[in-house]
Design a protein around this motif. Sequence first.
Motif, mmCIF file in Angstrom:
data_model
loop_
_atom_site.group_PDB
_atom_site.id
_atom_site.type_symbol
_atom_site.label_atom_id
_atom_site.label_comp_id
_atom_site.label_asym_id
_atom_site.label_seq_id
_atom_site.Cartn_x
_atom_site.Cartn_y
_atom_site.Cartn_z
ATOM 1 N N ALA A 178 3.645 60.448 27.001
ATOM 2 C CA ALA A 178 4.214 61.671 27.705
ATOM 3 C C ALA A 178 4.049 61.867 29.198
ATOM 4 O O ALA A 178 3.204 61.505 29.797
ATOM 5 N N GLY A 179 5.293 61.918 29.654
ATOM 6 C CA GLY A 179 5.168 62.198 31.426
ATOM 7 C C GLY A 179 5.170 63.789 31.513
ATOM 8 O O GLY A 179 6.076 64.618 31.274
ATOM 9 N N LEU A 180 4.149 64.074 32.157
ATOM 10 C CA LEU A 180 4.014 65.746 32.567
ATOM 11 C C LEU A 180 4.019 65.869 33.910
ATOM 12 O O LEU A 180 3.273 65.361 34.795
ATOM 13 N N ILE A 181 4.861 67.024 34.604
ATOM 14 C CA ILE A 181 5.057 66.987 35.689
ATOM 15 C C ILE A 181 5.082 68.512 36.160
ATOM 16 O O ILE A 181 5.813 69.482 35.420
ATOM 17 N N ILE A 182 4.034 68.951 37.069
ATOM 18 C CA ILE A 182 3.795 70.515 37.172
ATOM 19 C C ILE A 182 4.142 70.997 38.569
ATOM 20 O O ILE A 182 4.073 70.135 39.437
ATOM 21 N N ALA A 183 4.045 72.269 38.417
ATOM 22 C CA ALA A 183 4.226 73.096 39.629
ATOM 23 C C ALA A 183 2.618 73.625 40.328
ATOM 24 O O ALA A 183 1.633 73.531 39.430
ATOM 25 N N ALA A 184 2.670 74.176 41.452
ATOM 26 C CA ALA A 184 1.287 74.297 41.994
ATOM 27 C C ALA A 184 0.915 75.896 41.920
ATOM 28 O O ALA A 184 -0.191 76.019 42.308
#
Length: 518
Positions: free
Chosen positions: A177-183
């Motif tokens: 799973a590739g997880l990309i998040i905001a700040a």
Amino acid sequence: MCRYEACSTFARYAALTPMSTTTVSSTRTSLLALPSTIPNQFGGQDAGAADGRTFDKVDPATGRVICQVARSGAADVSRAVETAKRAQPAWAATTVVKRGEILRRMAILMQEHRGEIADLVARETGKSRKDALGETDAAIEMGFFVAGEGRRFYGATSTSAVPNKTAMVIRQPLGVAGLIIAANTPIANVAWKAFPALLCGNSAILKAAEDTPLSAWAFGVIARAAGLPDGVYTTLHGLGEEAGAPLVQHADVDVISFTGSTDVGRWIAETAGRRLAKVCLELGGKNPLIVCDDADLKNAVTWTLGSAFSNAGQRCAAGSRIIVFDAVYDEFRAMLLEAAGALSVGTADTDDYGPVINEDQLTNMLAAVGRATKAGAVVLTGGRRLTGERYGGGYFVAPTILEHVGPGDDISRTELFGPITILYRVKDFEEALRVANDSPFGLTAAIHTRNINRAMAFVGRIQSGVAVVNGGTYGSEPHMPFGGLRQSGNGWREAGAQALDVYSDLKTVYILHDPAQN
Ligand code: NAD
């Protein structure tokens, strides 16, 4: 929303238990001692970027550099994916109950280090420690909730048209799973994705938001200390196009779960869609809050302030369109302006909100206000950067309220992600609903009314993923699904048991048996 923050409507996430009495063991403080350069964490190993590059992490409250951070690229992503792929089968073979136990250990460790984690969140975002603690508690609660799902993890049993045939549905992991998040709420954003991704038997690679590497690093330290097997969880740091894009493009990443802007989400859907990878998008919002002629105006003002300004308006669920019945418009506007004038901006627990996350965001949102003004909008208050001794080089924006803006104007249809909201005057419920639904987004929405029939009509007809009566446009709980329609997402829901649907696939099982041969 279960509001742990009884004193304030200003926290995005609501913890279910008041944890402020939890003590932090001083003997454990070394666990989260911040290194001067934040490394990537490939399971048990820390490493800088393969080419040695770093970038500055700047304190949004001062504009000064806090530390250096690994600036990863495609080579680091490849290493992360190889590591994750190798580790995943053994993790998937571990029972889901056991996986839940390890996640519970992570949540317990986070609880023990709650104060230190909150310090890192406050440091990297400029928000008050009180708000950072609230967000940390919500992240911990998510850990406990997901760990408990390890003892449920329901599939389904069904019937068959054929005698002696059992039909059922079970869950299976996807892989990497590739997880990309905001700040904006960094430790909660990590928890919202990492815990369910891991519970479902995937290995996970988190690409931290470049503005908030500290709490993502802390989560990696906790994962390791809790005994997550080597390689099952990786934290990668870097810029979106350099570290995020290669993760999206990598053929061995089976699911991409993204929280961020609609533009980047669209690119991710196109790119990962080409190789038919599963993609979960949690994107922007331009969320309406309707104030009816029968509303409790004081309560409506309180929730409008929280929705528009808490966390400096940096919420996908921010209330950025306040739609007010003509009959109470003038009175509500006067009350709101008075209350907004009393807000205090700064980093202390006594302040209402802190800086926005970086200078580009600040410049862009004020430019949008400038363009709107040229097009006829009136700035009732704010519309400027806060400067002077108290604010130094920090990225502080005054609480900003506009009016005389049309529902079709650019600023009505663009998310600003800052402490900026717009008032619209409407004649009645039908017009309010029309304006509320006239949006490219459909994330959250609220109405203030004492009329249950009107409230229920709103719940039925508002086009959004979340509908709130007599509250704010924000506030999500770990056990409840969250997500939106149209450009706010692509149909998946984060949090709740529904998050398990993002990170697992279904397997339909038929078992044929013969009672005569027992
Ligand atoms: P952003 O899209 O610029 O960045 C988000 C993340 O994506 C960052 O980690 C960034 O490095 C990465 N990224 C950027 N370009 C990329 C690319 N080409 N490939 C892969 N990754 C890339 O968003 P932002 O301005 O940092 O965050 C604010 C946005 O997040 C707002 O639109 C807000 O509404 C949204 N948000 C949504 C939710 C939700 O649950 N719906 C929650 C929080 C924030």
